[in-house]
Design a protein around this motif. Structure first.
Motif, PDB file in Angstrom:
ATOM      1  N   LEU A  51       2.635   3.695  -1.381  1.00  0.00           N
ATOM      2  CA  LEU A  51       1.366   3.358  -0.755  1.00  0.00           C
ATOM      3  C   LEU A  51       1.094   1.858  -0.782  1.00  0.00           C
ATOM      4  O   LEU A  51       0.588   1.286   0.188  1.00  0.00           O
ATOM      5  CB  LEU A  51       0.234   4.110  -1.450  1.00  0.00           C
ATOM      6  N   VAL A  52       1.429   1.181  -1.908  1.00  0.00           N
ATOM      7  CA  VAL A  52       1.159  -0.252  -2.030  1.00  0.00           C
ATOM      8  C   VAL A  52       1.940  -1.031  -0.985  1.00  0.00           C
ATOM      9  O   VAL A  52       1.394  -1.888  -0.273  1.00  0.00           O
ATOM     10  CB  VAL A  52       1.491  -0.754  -3.438  1.00  0.00           C
ATOM     11  N   ALA A  53       3.200  -0.715  -0.842  1.00  0.00           N
ATOM     12  CA  ALA A  53       4.034  -1.430   0.125  1.00  0.00           C
ATOM     13  C   ALA A  53       3.530  -1.229   1.546  1.00  0.00           C
ATOM     14  O   ALA A  53       3.482  -2.171   2.344  1.00  0.00           O
ATOM     15  CB  ALA A  53       5.489  -0.960  -0.001  1.00  0.00           C
ATOM     16  N   LYS A  54       3.142   0.003   1.851  1.00  0.00           N
ATOM     17  CA  LYS A  54       2.689   0.292   3.214  1.00  0.00           C
ATOM     18  C   LYS A  54       1.372  -0.405   3.525  1.00  0.00           C
ATOM     19  O   LYS A  54       1.182  -0.958   4.609  1.00  0.00           O
ATOM     20  CB  LYS A  54       2.548   1.802   3.387  1.00  0.00           C
ATOM     21  N   VAL A  55       0.420  -0.387   2.543  1.00  0.00           N
ATOM     22  CA  VAL A  55      -0.861  -1.059   2.760  1.00  0.00           C
ATOM     23  C   VAL A  55      -0.662  -2.566   2.850  1.00  0.00           C
ATOM     24  O   VAL A  55      -1.245  -3.235   3.716  1.00  0.00           O
ATOM     25  CB  VAL A  55      -1.842  -0.715   1.626  1.00  0.00           C
ATOM     26  N   MET A  56       0.162  -3.161   1.971  1.00  0.00           N
ATOM     27  CA  MET A  56       0.407  -4.603   2.007  1.00  0.00           C
ATOM     28  C   MET A  56       1.074  -5.008   3.310  1.00  0.00           C
ATOM     29  O   MET A  56       0.828  -6.102   3.833  1.00  0.00           O
ATOM     30  CB  MET A  56       1.309  -5.010   0.826  1.00  0.00           C
ATOM     31  N   GLN A  57       1.910  -4.138   3.859  1.00  0.00           N
ATOM     32  CA  GLN A  57       2.620  -4.454   5.089  1.00  0.00           C
ATOM     33  C   GLN A  57       1.720  -4.351   6.318  1.00  0.00           C
ATOM     34  O   GLN A  57       1.764  -5.200   7.204  1.00  0.00           O
ATOM     35  CB  GLN A  57       3.821  -3.513   5.245  1.00  0.00           C
ATOM     36  N   THR A  58       0.888  -3.297   6.365  1.00  0.00           N
ATOM     37  CA  THR A  58       0.101  -3.042   7.583  1.00  0.00           C
ATOM     38  C   THR A  58      -1.345  -3.514   7.481  1.00  0.00           C
ATOM     39  O   THR A  58      -1.979  -3.798   8.495  1.00  0.00           O
ATOM     40  CB  THR A  58       0.080  -1.534   7.892  1.00  0.00           C
ATOM     41  N   GLY A  59      -1.876  -3.569   6.268  1.00  0.00           N
ATOM     42  CA  GLY A  59      -3.287  -3.908   6.105  1.00  0.00           C
ATOM     43  C   GLY A  59      -4.207  -2.759   6.489  1.00  0.00           C
ATOM     44  O   GLY A  59      -5.431  -2.942   6.573  1.00  0.00           O
ATOM     45  N   ASP A  60      -3.640  -1.607   6.720  1.00  0.00           N
ATOM     46  CA  ASP A  60      -4.425  -0.443   7.141  1.00  0.00           C
ATOM     47  C   ASP A  60      -4.827   0.407   5.936  1.00  0.00           C
ATOM     48  O   ASP A  60      -4.231   0.326   4.854  1.00  0.00           O
ATOM     49  CB  ASP A  60      -3.628   0.440   8.103  1.00  0.00           C
ATOM     50  N   ILE A  61      -5.851   1.249   6.172  1.00  0.00           N
ATOM     51  CA  ILE A  61      -6.200   2.271   5.185  1.00  0.00           C
ATOM     52  C   ILE A  61      -5.256   3.442   5.400  1.00  0.00           C
ATOM     53  O   ILE A  61      -5.169   3.996   6.509  1.00  0.00           O
ATOM     54  CB  ILE A  61      -7.660   2.710   5.350  1.00  0.00           C
ATOM     55  N   ILE A  62      -4.542   3.844   4.366  1.00  0.00           N
ATOM     56  CA  ILE A  62      -3.523   4.887   4.479  1.00  0.00           C
ATOM     57  C   ILE A  62      -4.039   6.164   3.819  1.00  0.00           C
ATOM     58  O   ILE A  62      -4.373   6.163   2.630  1.00  0.00           O
ATOM     59  CB  ILE A  62      -2.191   4.463   3.818  1.00  0.00           C
ATOM     60  N   GLY A  63      -4.120   7.248   4.588  1.00  0.00           N
ATOM     61  CA  GLY A  63      -4.533   8.528   4.029  1.00  0.00           C
ATOM     62  C   GLY A  63      -3.365   9.280   3.441  1.00  0.00           C
ATOM     63  O   GLY A  63      -2.238   9.210   3.947  1.00  0.00           O
ATOM     64  N   LEU A  64      -3.613   9.990   2.361  1.00  0.00           N
ATOM     65  CA  LEU A  64      -2.547  10.791   1.753  1.00  0.00           C
ATOM     66  C   LEU A  64      -2.230  11.989   2.625  1.00  0.00           C
ATOM     67  O   LEU A  64      -3.091  12.524   3.326  1.00  0.00           O
ATOM     68  CB  LEU A  64      -2.981  11.263   0.360  1.00  0.00           C
ATOM     69  N   GLU A  65      -0.990  12.429   2.588  1.00  0.00           N
ATOM     70  CA  GLU A  65      -0.586  13.595   3.361  1.00  0.00           C
ATOM     71  C   GLU A  65      -1.270  14.851   2.827  1.00  0.00           C
ATOM     72  O   GLU A  65      -1.643  14.926   1.654  1.00  0.00           O
ATOM     73  CB  GLU A  65       0.934  13.782   3.271  1.00  0.00           C
TER      74      GLU A  65
END
Length: 830
Positions: free
Chosen positions: A262-276
């Motif tokens: 999750l950290v890598a994805k948020v740092m990369q996109t700057g988006d709010i990421i919902g859990l599956e």
């Protein structure tokens, strides 16, 4: 001269020495004051606790200006109020913590105007008003505290030590002091706010119901709240600076694959990421939780991502409940879809919201097409009116009801037992109605067959007595007719013979009418019935239903006992009760039949009877064997009987109970072994009815007319008698002995107003003839007659003409009235 100059010089030197001494003293004092200021500034620069700073400032300011009291008012952010936050000297304890509006008091004046207030020696005004200070008055000195151009509070000195006055020098030193400490006070304020904000954030973080974890840019843990500690199994102190993946172990329950970074994805996109969906968190101690929610970036003031905040919550119990709900919904849907009953939900306006598969199947309409429709869109208006009336009864009274309703589909009309109940919202308002309708068509047919079987049992017991009475009356008729045939009798005696024969004939007609009335299959229609007269009408049947050893006693009320019932069903119920009473008195006894008006007992009051208070009560009492308490508990159950095998169906009292329930009445039984039984049948009293006595008085004059009537009957003598009777009443009559002749006359003669036809005839029956007559002339009226009404002739024709039926044998006044009523009816247009 020189001495004078020397004296003056000496005075000048002395004066200079005094001035130098005074100046030196002042310089010393100022040095002391500056030292105090430096000490205070140095001291408070090391302190960030606001209260400590203010207390220290108040104490040092008092020393500097030698005030009796020194107070520090602090203004709020909105500049509407100020609060005394520190004080030393007189009255210090009484002032601390008090708040005032900025338009109140000398402190309010200073804070509002942001100016120094000095009142003492050489002072000429106070707060803009001319006021001279005199010794003995309290001197005051108030200076504002300003930081970065903004007012934050003030220093308020009250009373100079020893009762003296503050001086302009005190004013200057206090202003200097205020200038040095203002920034320190503001910094303490800022620090205090930050501390409070931090504490509030800490409290919020610990109090929040969700788990929270924060990381830095590298994914290392920086914060965890207690919920996160509980769910992960890690203490914050243990988890700090560890990678998120080490303590936040998640995987997909369905695929068993590890969760994404999750950290890598948020740092990369700057988006709010919902859990599956179906994400499972495995804790440090291998406990597993179903979790949900999201990860979001943490920004600094320049909108650079500084880390990630992960917010999640335990939905294990919710997930279990959702699974249970899904299972229950599937079960409920299975019940709805597989139920043989018709199930539906309608809103308060009668619009369909839900139907089950049985509804879809029987009425050939799917759920998506019926949504929003009403009964008026699906059924004939007369049926829809009945359905809506029943629905409104449930909605308005908020009580369930059980009613019989009919609907047409496929092979014809079907009868349903419908249970309807309200659906209430949180405010107990009935906003919808649910109905469960069970097809009881076959059940009613079976019940009718069993009811007729019981009738036939009773008729079997009656037949001997009826035949005996009939033979007696026929003997009377035959004898008097034989006397009339003699030629040597006088006219008076001939008239007596005719009267006696006519009376005997009428007796035979009455016997036949009662027997047919009791045995025939009737359409279930309710009407206002005089209960006393109805019982009297079957007196002969009752007399022949019991043994000679049973004495029948009538106690029938003279009051008008009118109830809206199906008369045939009512008489069936009475005969059933009579037969039960007879079986309870095998050795004879007393049978009492009563009718009266009664008020409903409080113990019987139920929602079904709330709108009824006056009842017609029929009581059947016997002096028979009586029943035990155990028997009474089962007496209304179908097929329950205490009679020997082959002597009872066990349906008698169950059918009486069914009759009472359908007519919104009820039955009560009182019985004691060895004493007897009293059965009370309650029926709601009809409040609107025709007085039959008045009507009979009006009917003494036979109804007549001038219309044209076609009479059809295969019984020649009856055909001739009917023709004679109607002709004497002024009608023009055509006759036919079968349907073929009748159709020939109808095609030949125009203007025939009424077809009066027997139902049972060779070849084409009366109903079929009526149908063809209507096709030839839609305006023609139809009146049917028959000695039987149980012919198995189906279709709408029978239903259409069932109400215009004159039972054989009929009297002339009945014939005249029925013909007139039929002719006067308006033709219904389809």
């Amino acid at each position: 001269m020189s001495n004078n100059k020397s004296t003056e010089t000496q005075k000048s030197i002395s004066q200079l020495e005094e001035e130098c001494a005074s100046l030196k003293s002042k310089l010393v004092q100022q040095a002391i004051e500056f030292d105090i200021i430096n000490d205070v500034v140095h001291e408070i620069s090391q302190v960030l606790d606001l209260k400590k700073i203010l207390d220290l400032v108040a104490l040092r300011a008092q020393e500097i200006i030698q005030a009796d009291s020194l107070f520090i008012p602090i203004i709020n952010k909105e500049h509407t109020h100020y609060t005394y936050m520190a004080a030393v000297g007189k009255n210090a304890d009484t002032i601390i913590g008090h708040t005032f509006a900025t338009n109140v008091g000398m402190c309010g004046w200073v804070l509002s105007n942001e100016e120094t207030l000095y009142f003492g020696e050489c002072s000429t005004e106070l707060m803009g008003r001319e006021t001279l200070w005199e010794r003995g008055m309290e001197s005051v000195l108030l200076v504002p505290l300003k930081s970065r151009g903004k007012i934050v509070g003030g220093l308020s000195g009250l009373g100079k030590n020893g009762g003296d006055s503050f001086t302009p020098g005190d004013e200057k030193i206090l202003q200097l002091f205020a200038g040095h400490i203002s920034i320190a006070i503001e910094n303490a304020f800022i620090f205090n706010e930050l501390t409070l904000e931090k504490e509030r954030a800490e409290t919020t973080l610990k109090s929040i119901g969700d788990a929270v974890i924060t990381t830095d840019q590298s994914g290392l843990i920086t914060r965890m709240n207690p919920i996160a500690e509980r769910l992960t199994g890690w203490k914050e102190t243990e988890a700090l600076k560890l990678p998120l993946a080490d303590i936040f172990n998640i995987y997909n329950f369905n695929t068993q694959q590890p969760g994404e970074n999750l950290v890598a994805k948020v740092m990369q996109t700057g988006d709010i990421i919902g859990l599956e969906n179906h994400t499972v968190l495995k804790s440090r101690d291998d406990h597993e939780y179903q979790i949900t929610d999201s990860a979001a970036p943490i920004y600094d003031e320049k909108m650079n991502i500084q880390g990630v905040i992960l917010v999640f919550r335990d939905i294990t119990e919710e997930h279990r409940l959702q699974n249970d709900l899904t299972v229950n919904q599937k079960r409920l849907q299975s019940i709805l879809d597989n139920s043989p009953a018709v199930i539906y939900i309608k809103d308060s306006e009668g619009r369909y919201q839900l139907i089950n598969k049985q509804f879809e199947k029987l009425f050939n309409i799917s759920m998506d097409k019926i949504a929003g429709l009403t009964d008026y869109d699906l059924f004939p208006q007369e049926l829809a009116d009945i359905y809506r009336e029943n629905d409104l009864n449930v909605l308005n009274n908020k009580h369930p009801i059980e009613v019989e309703e009919v609907a047409s589909y496929g092979d014809g009309m079907h009868r349903y037992l419908s249970v309807k109940f309200p659906l209430l919202d949180n405010d107990s308002h009935a906003n919808a109605i649910c109905g469960i309708s069970t097809d009881i068509t076959e059940h009613r047919k079976t019940e009718e067959a069993l009811r007729r079987s019981q009738k036939m049992d009773a008729i079997g017991q009656l037949s001997g007595g009826i035949a005996h009475d009939f033979n007696n009356q026929l003997g009377v008729i035959s004898g008097y007719l034989e006397m009339i045939s003699m030629h040597d009798i006088d006219n008076d005696f001939r008239e007596q013979c005719l009267t006696a024969a006519s009376t005997a004939t009428q007796r035979c007609i009455d016997l036949t009418r009662q027997l047919l009335s009791f045995s025939r299959k009737q359409t279930h229609t309710t009407e206002n019935v005089n209960i006393t007269e109805s019982i009297s009408d079957i007196a002969t049947v009752i007399a022949r239903s019991v043994t000679p050893s049973i004495k029948v006693k009538y106690e029938l009320s003279n009051d008008v006992c009118i109830a809206n019932v199906d008369n045939g069903e009512f008489q069936d119920a009475i005969i059933n009760l009579i037969l039960n009473a007879k079986d309870a008195m095998p050795s004879g006894g007393l049978l009492v039949i009563k009718s009266e008006l009664a008020q409903l007992d409080d113990e019987l009051l139920t929602p079904q009877h709330e709108n009824s208070t006056n009842y017609v009560l029929v009581t059947i009492e016997d002096s028979g064997e009586g029943m035990s308490k155990e028997t009474l508990e089962h007496v209304f159950e179908p097929f329950f009987t205490t009679k020997p095998v082959g002597r009872g169906t066990g349906l008698g009292l169950a059918m009486v109970y069914g009759f009472a329930n359908r007519h919104k009445g009820f039955v009560k039984i009182y019985s004691e072994p060895g004493v007897g039984t009293s059965i009370k049948l309650y029926m709601p009293k009809s409040e609107s009815f025709e007085d039959k006595d008045i009507k009979e008085q009006e009917n003494k004059i036979l109804a007549s007319g001038t219309e044209t009537i076609l009479v059809v009957d295969d019984e020649e003598q009856l055909l001739h008698l009917t023709q004679t009777s109607l002709s004497r009443l002024g009608y023009k009559i055509f006759t036919a002995s079968n349907a073929k002749q009748a159709l020939h006359i109808l095609s030949k003669e125009k203007g025939i107003n009424l077809l009066f036809s027997d139902i049972v005839m060779p070849g084409m029956n009366g109903y079929e003839l009526a149908k063809k007559a209507k096709e030839m002339d839609p305006e023609i009226k139809i009146l049917m007659t028959s000695g039987f009404t149980s012919e198995n002739i189906q279709g709408n024709i029978e239903q259409e003409h069932a109400k215009n039926l004159l039972n054989k044998p009929y009297r002339q006044k009945d014939l005249a009235q029925k013909v007139r009523d039929t002719l006067d009816e308006k033709i219904k247009t389809k």
